[in-house]
Design a protein around this motif. Sequence first.
Motif, PDB file in Angstrom:
ATOM      1  N   UNK A 153       5.278   4.945   2.408  1.00 24.47           N
ATOM      2  CA  UNK A 153       4.856   6.329   2.230  1.00 24.47           C
ATOM      3  C   UNK A 153       5.423   6.890   0.916  1.00 24.47           C
ATOM      4  N   UNK A 154       4.836   7.983   0.477  1.00 21.73           N
ATOM      5  CA  UNK A 154       5.273   8.594  -0.781  1.00 21.73           C
ATOM      6  C   UNK A 154       6.705   9.125  -0.671  1.00 21.73           C
ATOM      7  N   UNK A 155       7.062   9.632   0.492  1.00 25.69           N
ATOM      8  CA  UNK A 155       8.418  10.131   0.695  1.00 25.69           C
ATOM      9  C   UNK A 155       9.435   8.996   0.621  1.00 25.69           C
ATOM     10  N   UNK A 156       9.109   7.848   1.212  1.00 23.77           N
ATOM     11  CA  UNK A 156      10.006   6.689   1.151  1.00 23.77           C
ATOM     12  C   UNK A 156      10.146   6.165  -0.267  1.00 23.77           C
ATOM     13  N   UNK A 157       9.052   6.172  -1.009  1.00 21.18           N
ATOM     14  CA  UNK A 157       9.093   5.709  -2.389  1.00 21.18           C
ATOM     15  C   UNK A 157      10.028   6.569  -3.236  1.00 21.18           C
ATOM     16  N   UNK A 158       9.985   7.861  -3.049  1.00 18.35           N
ATOM     17  CA  UNK A 158      10.849   8.748  -3.831  1.00 18.35           C
ATOM     18  C   UNK A 158      12.313   8.623  -3.436  1.00 18.35           C
ATOM     19  N   UNK A 159      12.578   8.351  -2.170  1.00 22.83           N
ATOM     20  CA  UNK A 159      13.962   8.350  -1.682  1.00 22.83           C
ATOM     21  C   UNK A 159      14.647   6.999  -1.840  1.00 22.83           C
ATOM     22  N   UNK A 160      14.001   5.905  -1.421  1.00 18.38           N
ATOM     23  CA  UNK A 160      14.652   4.599  -1.362  1.00 18.38           C
ATOM     24  C   UNK A 160      14.474   3.780  -2.637  1.00 18.38           C
ATOM     25  N   UNK A 212      -2.018  10.192  -9.130  1.00 15.33           N
ATOM     26  CA  UNK A 212      -1.451  10.843 -10.310  1.00 15.33           C
ATOM     27  C   UNK A 212       0.051  11.129 -10.172  1.00 15.33           C
ATOM     28  N   UNK A 213       0.588  10.996  -8.992  1.00 17.88           N
ATOM     29  CA  UNK A 213       2.008  11.262  -8.790  1.00 17.88           C
ATOM     30  C   UNK A 213       2.876  10.010  -8.935  1.00 17.88           C
ATOM     31  N   UNK A 214       2.260   8.838  -8.969  1.00 16.16           N
ATOM     32  CA  UNK A 214       3.030   7.594  -8.943  1.00 16.16           C
ATOM     33  C   UNK A 214       3.684   7.209 -10.271  1.00 16.16           C
ATOM     34  N   UNK A 215       3.059   7.413 -11.440  1.00 20.48           N
ATOM     35  CA  UNK A 215       3.682   6.916 -12.682  1.00 20.48           C
ATOM     36  C   UNK A 215       5.104   7.386 -12.910  1.00 20.48           C
ATOM     37  N   UNK A 216       5.426   8.602 -12.527  1.00 22.64           N
ATOM     38  CA  UNK A 216       6.781   9.115 -12.769  1.00 22.64           C
ATOM     39  C   UNK A 216       7.806   8.531 -11.796  1.00 22.64           C
ATOM     40  N   UNK A 217       7.369   7.845 -10.752  1.00 20.87           N
ATOM     41  CA  UNK A 217       8.296   7.299  -9.743  1.00 20.87           C
ATOM     42  C   UNK A 217       8.404   5.777  -9.780  1.00 20.87           C
ATOM     43  N   UNK A 218       7.350   5.082 -10.213  1.00 18.89           N
ATOM     44  CA  UNK A 218       7.415   3.620 -10.204  1.00 18.89           C
ATOM     45  C   UNK A 218       7.942   3.067 -11.515  1.00 18.89           C
ATOM     46  N   UNK A 233       0.844  -1.194   0.000  1.00 21.44           N
ATOM     47  CA  UNK A 233       0.000   0.000   0.000  1.00 21.44           C
ATOM     48  C   UNK A 233       0.881   1.245   0.000  1.00 21.44           C
ATOM     49  N   UNK A 234       0.665   2.133  -0.999  1.00 20.38           N
ATOM     50  CA  UNK A 234       1.338   3.434  -1.049  1.00 20.38           C
ATOM     51  C   UNK A 234       0.419   4.484  -0.423  1.00 20.38           C
ATOM     52  N   UNK A 235       0.957   5.247   0.530  1.00 15.06           N
ATOM     53  CA  UNK A 235       0.140   6.217   1.260  1.00 15.06           C
ATOM     54  C   UNK A 235       0.665   7.640   1.055  1.00 15.06           C
ATOM     55  N   UNK A 236      -0.203   8.578   1.350  1.00 19.95           N
ATOM     56  CA  UNK A 236       0.138   9.989   1.255  1.00 19.95           C
ATOM     57  C   UNK A 236       0.949  10.417   2.481  1.00 19.95           C
ATOM     58  N   UNK A 237       1.849  11.374   2.292  1.00 21.07           N
ATOM     59  CA  UNK A 237       2.637  11.900   3.417  1.00 21.07           C
ATOM     60  C   UNK A 237       1.760  12.804   4.272  1.00 21.07           C
ATOM     61  N   UNK A 238       1.740  12.512   5.559  1.00 22.94           N
ATOM     62  CA  UNK A 238       0.972  13.344   6.482  1.00 22.94           C
ATOM     63  C   UNK A 238       1.823  14.538   6.924  1.00 22.94           C
ATOM     64  N   UNK A 239       1.224  15.709   7.025  1.00 26.69           N
ATOM     65  CA  UNK A 239       2.009  16.892   7.447  1.00 26.69           C
ATOM     66  C   UNK A 239       2.511  16.751   8.881  1.00 26.69           C
ATOM     67  N   UNK A 240       3.675  17.320   9.100  1.00 26.07           N
ATOM     68  CA  UNK A 240       4.340  17.341  10.421  1.00 26.07           C
ATOM     69  C   UNK A 240       4.655  15.936  10.940  1.00 26.07           C
ATOM     70  N   UNK A 241       4.769  14.959  10.036  1.00 23.24           N
ATOM     71  CA  UNK A 241       5.147  13.599  10.430  1.00 23.24           C
ATOM     72  C   UNK A 241       6.243  13.101   9.494  1.00 23.24           C
ATOM     73  N   UNK A 242       7.150  12.309  10.057  1.00 24.73           N
ATOM     74  CA  UNK A 242       8.194  11.712   9.241  1.00 24.73           C
ATOM     75  C   UNK A 242       7.633  10.530   8.453  1.00 24.73           C
ATOM     76  N   UNK A 243       8.489   9.953   7.599  1.00 24.42           N
ATOM     77  CA  UNK A 243       8.038   8.832   6.785  1.00 24.42           C
ATOM     78  C   UNK A 243       7.693   7.619   7.645  1.00 24.42           C
ATOM     79  N   UNK A 244       8.494   7.335   8.657  1.00 20.83           N
ATOM     80  CA  UNK A 244       8.228   6.194   9.538  1.00 20.83           C
ATOM     81  C   UNK A 244       6.965   6.409  10.350  1.00 20.83           C
ATOM     82  N   UNK A 245       6.753   7.610  10.837  1.00 21.48           N
ATOM     83  CA  UNK A 245       5.546   7.897  11.619  1.00 21.48           C
ATOM     84  C   UNK A 245       4.293   7.785  10.753  1.00 21.48           C
ATOM     85  N   UNK A 246       4.387   8.200   9.498  1.00 21.67           N
ATOM     86  CA  UNK A 246       3.235   8.083   8.591  1.00 21.67           C
ATOM     87  C   UNK A 246       2.900   6.613   8.333  1.00 21.67           C
TER      88      UNK A 246
END
Length: 389
Positions: free
Chosen positions: A110-117, A142-148, A76-89
């Motif tokens: 999370x979306x941040x982890x997907x872009x980084x790792x 709509x943000x996933x095709x350019x990253x996966x 499951x790919x999830x949206x980044x929650x504000x004021x939370x890190x990737x692990x906390x999300x």
Amino acid sequence: MDPATEVPVDQGQIKKAAQALLAFSASKQKNAEKLLLNEDQHVFLMVTVWKIPPREQAIKITLPHDILPVTSDVCLFTKDEPSLTAEQTENLYRKLLSQHGITRISEVISYKTLKKEYKPYEAKRRLLSRFSLFLADDRIRRLLPSHIGKHFYRSKKAPVPVNLKAKDLSKEINKHLQGTILPITNKGCCYSIRVGHSGMEAWQISENVVAAVKVLATKAPQIWKSVKILHLKMSKSVALPIFTCSNPKSGAPQKRPDAEVEQENQAKKKKKKGKKTAGKKNLAKAGATGEITGGKKAAVSAVVKAEEEDEDGDIPQLVPIEASPGVKKEKVIEPSPAAGKEVKAGKKGSATLTLLGKRKTSLSPGTQLKTPGVGSKLLGRDKKPKTRS
């Protein structure tokens, strides 16, 4: 529309095809080594249509039986929650899934982890091979095709959007876990739906196939009217037909008799040959009447000769057509009616000269003509210049 009356599929025939595919899968596992982690093979329903649809669409189909094997993993790919890190999300959404009793999802990214790792190419390929199904929060779909990358879509593992804000989250997730998607494109006439796996019973696969056909007839009636044949197959098996359209509906091409097709081809050949003959006659006639002068006559003869050689079956040799080096093309300027009258009214001693491809007016005796590189030549006595009165 009542789907039960509009879908003339035989469930008994579908069950026989499913039993044959399951027997084929069992024989393969006996003769060869078992797959890694005892993975099951997917069963697909192949839909072939007469007419390619004008636009693309994706039809979501809910099946009565789960098509994912028990050993399959879901991501499951999830949206980044504000004021939370990737692990906390990721921990936040794991708690949300456990509160609704959802245990089929094995990992949350999370979306941040997907872009980084998962930015390197090899990391994306490893991620693709680890999971059987990918779900994604519809807010980041709509943000996933350019990253996966494109390999997710080529392998039919594109992330399925889900609403994580739904009140009944368990029903929302299970609807996609037990369902499938029929992608219809306007680039081909054959589409595939995943309707089961080799670990299921034959009657379960047949019920899934009937449910998928009913949804296709309800949600896309134009596609169903254009269906040519339905097959049931595995990834490495032959395709077994379960339904054929003997009486195609509107839009389906009718097969013509061979004699009629042969007669039409002969008529086309005669028409083409007649055009070639008429063209050669017109070119020869134009050259004979003098309408084509100079180098054009040579071009006409070369074209006629090339066409004659082509009819004999030989390949004509292409040679650039040029006029002979010693001949210069003359440009003939038609004299005006007034000039013609002057020429007729001229004296017997007047002369008409053609210089450098241009026709000059009549010259009276005594006119001096100068040409480049030749020198002056006196044709007669000098002509006195006219004086203005």
